[in-house]
Design a protein around this motif. Structure first.
Motif, PDB file in Angstrom:
ATOM      1  N   UNK A  83       0.870  -1.175   0.000  1.00 30.00           N
ATOM      2  CA  UNK A  83       0.000   0.000   0.000  1.00 30.00           C
ATOM      3  C   UNK A  83       0.902   1.218   0.000  1.00 30.00           C
ATOM      4  N   UNK A  84       0.705   2.098  -0.980  1.00 29.23           N
ATOM      5  CA  UNK A  84       1.507   3.309  -1.102  1.00 29.23           C
ATOM      6  C   UNK A  84       0.713   4.477  -0.556  1.00 29.23           C
ATOM      7  N   UNK A  85       1.340   5.174   0.372  1.00 28.46           N
ATOM      8  CA  UNK A  85       0.663   6.282   1.039  1.00 28.46           C
ATOM      9  C   UNK A  85       1.399   7.574   0.754  1.00 28.46           C
ATOM     10  N   UNK A  86       0.734   8.674   0.989  1.00 25.64           N
ATOM     11  CA  UNK A  86       1.464   9.936   0.972  1.00 25.64           C
ATOM     12  C   UNK A  86       0.963  10.812   2.098  1.00 25.64           C
ATOM     13  N   UNK A  87       1.883  11.651   2.544  1.00 22.89           N
ATOM     14  CA  UNK A  87       1.569  12.481   3.695  1.00 22.89           C
ATOM     15  C   UNK A  87       0.950  13.790   3.223  1.00 22.89           C
ATOM     16  N   UNK A  88      -0.309  14.039   3.609  1.00 22.14           N
ATOM     17  CA  UNK A  88      -0.938  15.281   3.155  1.00 22.14           C
ATOM     18  C   UNK A  88      -0.210  16.517   3.670  1.00 22.14           C
ATOM     19  N   UNK A  89       0.533  16.369   4.772  1.00 20.71           N
ATOM     20  CA  UNK A  89       1.267  17.521   5.315  1.00 20.71           C
ATOM     21  C   UNK A  89       2.678  17.596   4.740  1.00 20.71           C
ATOM     22  N   UNK A  90       2.978  16.672   3.802  1.00 17.13           N
ATOM     23  CA  UNK A  90       4.233  16.734   3.066  1.00 17.13           C
ATOM     24  C   UNK A  90       5.477  16.683   3.956  1.00 17.13           C
ATOM     25  N   UNK A  91       5.452  15.825   4.968  1.00 21.71           N
ATOM     26  CA  UNK A  91       6.604  15.736   5.859  1.00 21.71           C
ATOM     27  C   UNK A  91       6.819  14.275   6.239  1.00 21.71           C
ATOM     28  N   UNK A  92       7.421  13.539   5.324  1.00 22.71           N
ATOM     29  CA  UNK A  92       7.599  12.103   5.530  1.00 22.71           C
ATOM     30  C   UNK A  92       8.365  11.804   6.820  1.00 22.71           C
ATOM     31  N   UNK A 165      14.895   5.466   5.840  1.00 19.31           N
ATOM     32  CA  UNK A 165      16.118   6.209   5.502  1.00 19.31           C
ATOM     33  C   UNK A 165      16.153   7.518   6.275  1.00 19.31           C
ATOM     34  N   UNK A 166      17.363   8.044   6.417  1.00 21.66           N
ATOM     35  CA  UNK A 166      17.476   9.339   7.099  1.00 21.66           C
ATOM     36  C   UNK A 166      17.153  10.457   6.104  1.00 21.66           C
ATOM     37  N   UNK A 167      17.014  11.642   6.609  1.00 26.12           N
ATOM     38  CA  UNK A 167      16.633  12.747   5.730  1.00 26.12           C
ATOM     39  C   UNK A 167      17.707  13.048   4.707  1.00 26.12           C
ATOM     40  N   UNK A 168      17.269  13.250   3.479  1.00 26.05           N
ATOM     41  CA  UNK A 168      18.171  13.729   2.436  1.00 26.05           C
ATOM     42  C   UNK A 168      17.374  14.683   1.559  1.00 26.05           C
ATOM     43  N   UNK A 174       6.819  13.587  -0.858  1.00 24.14           N
ATOM     44  CA  UNK A 174       5.817  13.366   0.193  1.00 24.14           C
ATOM     45  C   UNK A 174       5.334  11.922   0.278  1.00 24.14           C
ATOM     46  N   UNK A 175       5.885  11.058  -0.568  1.00 25.17           N
ATOM     47  CA  UNK A 175       5.433   9.668  -0.491  1.00 25.17           C
ATOM     48  C   UNK A 175       6.587   8.671  -0.374  1.00 25.17           C
ATOM     49  N   UNK A 176       7.780   9.045  -0.772  1.00 23.21           N
ATOM     50  CA  UNK A 176       8.889   8.104  -0.756  1.00 23.21           C
ATOM     51  C   UNK A 176       9.111   7.567   0.661  1.00 23.21           C
ATOM     52  N   UNK A 177       9.121   6.275   0.799  1.00 24.03           N
ATOM     53  CA  UNK A 177       9.293   5.656   2.109  1.00 24.03           C
ATOM     54  C   UNK A 177       7.971   5.242   2.719  1.00 24.03           C
ATOM     55  N   UNK A 178       6.871   5.777   2.206  1.00 26.08           N
ATOM     56  CA  UNK A 178       5.577   5.448   2.801  1.00 26.08           C
ATOM     57  C   UNK A 178       4.913   4.291   2.053  1.00 26.08           C
ATOM     58  N   UNK A 179       5.670   3.239   1.915  1.00 35.03           N
ATOM     59  CA  UNK A 179       5.101   2.022   1.348  1.00 35.03           C
ATOM     60  C   UNK A 179       5.062   0.981   2.458  1.00 35.03           C
ATOM     61  N   UNK A 180       3.870   0.475   2.699  1.00 35.68           N
ATOM     62  CA  UNK A 180       3.698  -0.516   3.766  1.00 35.68           C
ATOM     63  C   UNK A 180       3.262  -1.845   3.163  1.00 35.68           C
ATOM     64  N   UNK A 181       3.465  -2.877   3.918  1.00 32.57           N
ATOM     65  CA  UNK A 181       2.936  -4.170   3.545  1.00 32.57           C
ATOM     66  C   UNK A 181       2.097  -4.640   4.722  1.00 32.57           C
ATOM     67  N   UNK A 182       1.223  -5.593   4.512  1.00 34.05           N
ATOM     68  CA  UNK A 182       0.386  -6.029   5.623  1.00 34.05           C
ATOM     69  C   UNK A 182       0.459  -7.528   5.794  1.00 34.05           C
ATOM     70  N   UNK A 183       0.073  -7.943   6.957  1.00 33.30           N
ATOM     71  CA  UNK A 183       0.148  -9.344   7.300  1.00 33.30           C
ATOM     72  C   UNK A 183      -1.111  -9.693   8.074  1.00 33.30           C
TER      73      UNK A 183
END
Ligand SMILES: *[C@@H]1O[C@H](CO)[C@@H](O)[C@H](O)[C@H]1NC(C)=O
Ligand SMILES: *[C@@H]1O[C@H](CO)[C@@H](O)[C@H](O)[C@H]1NC(C)=O
Ligand SMILES: *[C@@H]1O[C@H](CO)[C@@H](O)[C@H](O)[C@H]1NC(C)=O
Ligand SMILES: *[C@@H]1O[C@H](CO)[C@@H](O)[C@H](O)[C@H]1NC(C)=O
Ligand SMILES: *[C@@H]1O[C@H](CO)[C@@H](O)[C@H](O)[C@H]1NC(C)=O
Length: 245
Positions: A83-92, A165-168, A174-183
Motif C-alpha cells: 500500500x503506497x501512502x502519501x503524507x498530506x502535510x508533506x513531511x515524511x 532512511x534518514x533525511x536527504x 511526500x510519499x517516498x518511504x511510505x510504502x507498507x505491507x500487511x500481514x
C-alpha cells in the motif's frame, strides 16, 4: 426462442451481480480493505483489524493511524500486498518519527535502519548534518543521525527509531518511504479465501445448471418441432391410403 430470452436475462443477472462496480476515483478498494460506512462484513473486522478501514471523502481515500493521523492512499497492490501512502502535510520524516505500526497489521515494505532524531537549539555547521526543513523552525533544528554519533551539546535526543532512511534533500518527496505491507493472521486470510472460493463455486454451479437447462430446453424444443413435422408427413400418406380403400 423464449428459453433463449430467459437465458440471456439469467446470464445478465449473474454477471451483473458478479461485477463489483467501483465508481469511486482512486485505488480500487476490496478485501482486506473497506471504506468506512460502506460494505457488508464491517463488524467482522472492526475489532481485530481496525487498520484496514479506509475513509473516503472528497475523492480522497485516506487511512487513519492513531499514532500519526490520516495518510492518503495512493495505490494498493493486493497480490504483492503493498500500500503506497502519501503524507498530506508533506513531511515524511514527521510520519517516520511518529508512526507506530506495532499494534497494526502493517509494516514498512523496506528494510529499516535505526536513526536518532535530534532537536537542536543551534544550527549544526558540519555538512554531515542536514536539517529536516519540515520539522525545523528558526529557533530549533531537527536532524536525523546515526545513533552511534556523539550528540552535539546544543541538541536533545527526540527518539531513536527504525525508519527506511534518514533525511536527504534529494529524496524529500511526500510519499517516498511510505510504502507498507500487511500481514493478516493466517486463519483470517484462509477464511476469506475459502469464502471467495465458495462463492465462485456457487456462481459457477448456478451458471452450469442454467446452461444445462437451456440446452435441455432447446433439445426438447427441437424434438417437439421435428416430431410435429414427422406427424404431418406421416398423416398425409395415411389419409391417402384410407381414401384408396
Ligand atoms: C470527485 O470526482 C468526480 C469524478 O471524477 C467529480 O465529478 C467530482 O466533482 C469530484 N468531487 C470532488 C469533491 O472533488
Ligand atoms: C509503539 O507502540 C507500542 C505499543 O503501544 C509500544 O510498546 C512501543 O514502545 C511503541 N514504539 C515506539 C517506537 O514508540
Ligand atoms: C534498533 O534498535 C533497537 C534497540 O537497540 C533494536 O532492538 C532494533 O533491533 C534496532 N532495529 C534495527 C532495524 O536495527
Ligand atoms: C524541538 O524543540 C522545540 C522547542 O524546544 C519544540 O517546539 C519542537 O516541537 C521540537 N521538535 C521535535 C520534532 O521534537
Ligand atoms: C478452508 O478450507 C480448507 C479445506 O478446503 C480447510 O482445511 C480450512 O480449515 C478452511 N479454513 C477456514 C478458516 O475455514
Amino acid at each position: 426462442m423464449n428459453s433463449l430470452f430467459f437465458l440471456t436475462l439469467f446470464l445478465a443477472f449473474i454477471f451483473q451481480t458478479s461485477v463489483n462496480c467501483n465508481d469511486i476515483p482512486g485505488p480500487s478498494i476490496h478485501y482486506p480493505f473497506h471504506i468506512k460506512g460502506q460494505q457488508q462484513q464491517q463488524q467482522e473486522y472492526d475489532t481485530t483489524l481496525s487498520g484496514f478501514e479506509l475513509l473516503h471523502k472528497d475523492n480522497i481515500t485516506t487511512i487513519h493511524f492513531p499514532s500519526y493521523g490520516d495518510l492518503v492512499v495512493k495505490s494498493i497492490s493486493y497480490d504483492t500486498k503493498k500500500i503506497d501512502l502519501l503524507d498530506p502535510k508533506n513531511c515524511v520524516h514527521r510520519v517516520f518519527l511518529n508512526l507506530n505500526l506495532t499494534l497494526t497489521p502493517f509494516q514498512y515494505y523496506y528494510v529499516l535502519k535505526n536513526f536518532t532524531y535530534l532537536n537542536c537549539s543551534t544550527r549544526l555547521s558540519q555538512t554531515k548534518f542536514i536539517e529536516v526543513p519540515c520539522l525545523s523552525d528558526s529557533s530549533y533544528h531537527v536532524y536525523t543521525v546515526d545513533p552511534e554519533l556523539p550528540m552535539p551539546s546544543s541538541c536533545k535526543k527526540v527518539k531513536t527509531i527504525a525508519i527506511p532512511f534518514k533525511y536527504s534533500p534529494y529524496i524529500s518527496d511526500n510519499s517516498l518511504g511510505l510504502r507498507l505491507t500487511w500481514d493478516l493472521r493466517e486463519s483470517e486470510e484462509s477464511k476469506e479465501w475459502n469464502k471467495t472460493r465458495d462463492s465462485h463455486i456457487a456462481r459457477y454451479t448456478v451458471l452450469g445448471v442454467g446452461i444445462c437447462i437451456f440446452v435441455v430446453a432447446t433439445l426438447v424444443g427441437i424434438k417437439v418441432h421435428l416430431s410435429r413435422r414427422n406427424f404431418h408427413k406421416k398423416e398425409g400418406p395415411l389419409l391417402h391410403s384410407v381414401a384408396d380403400v
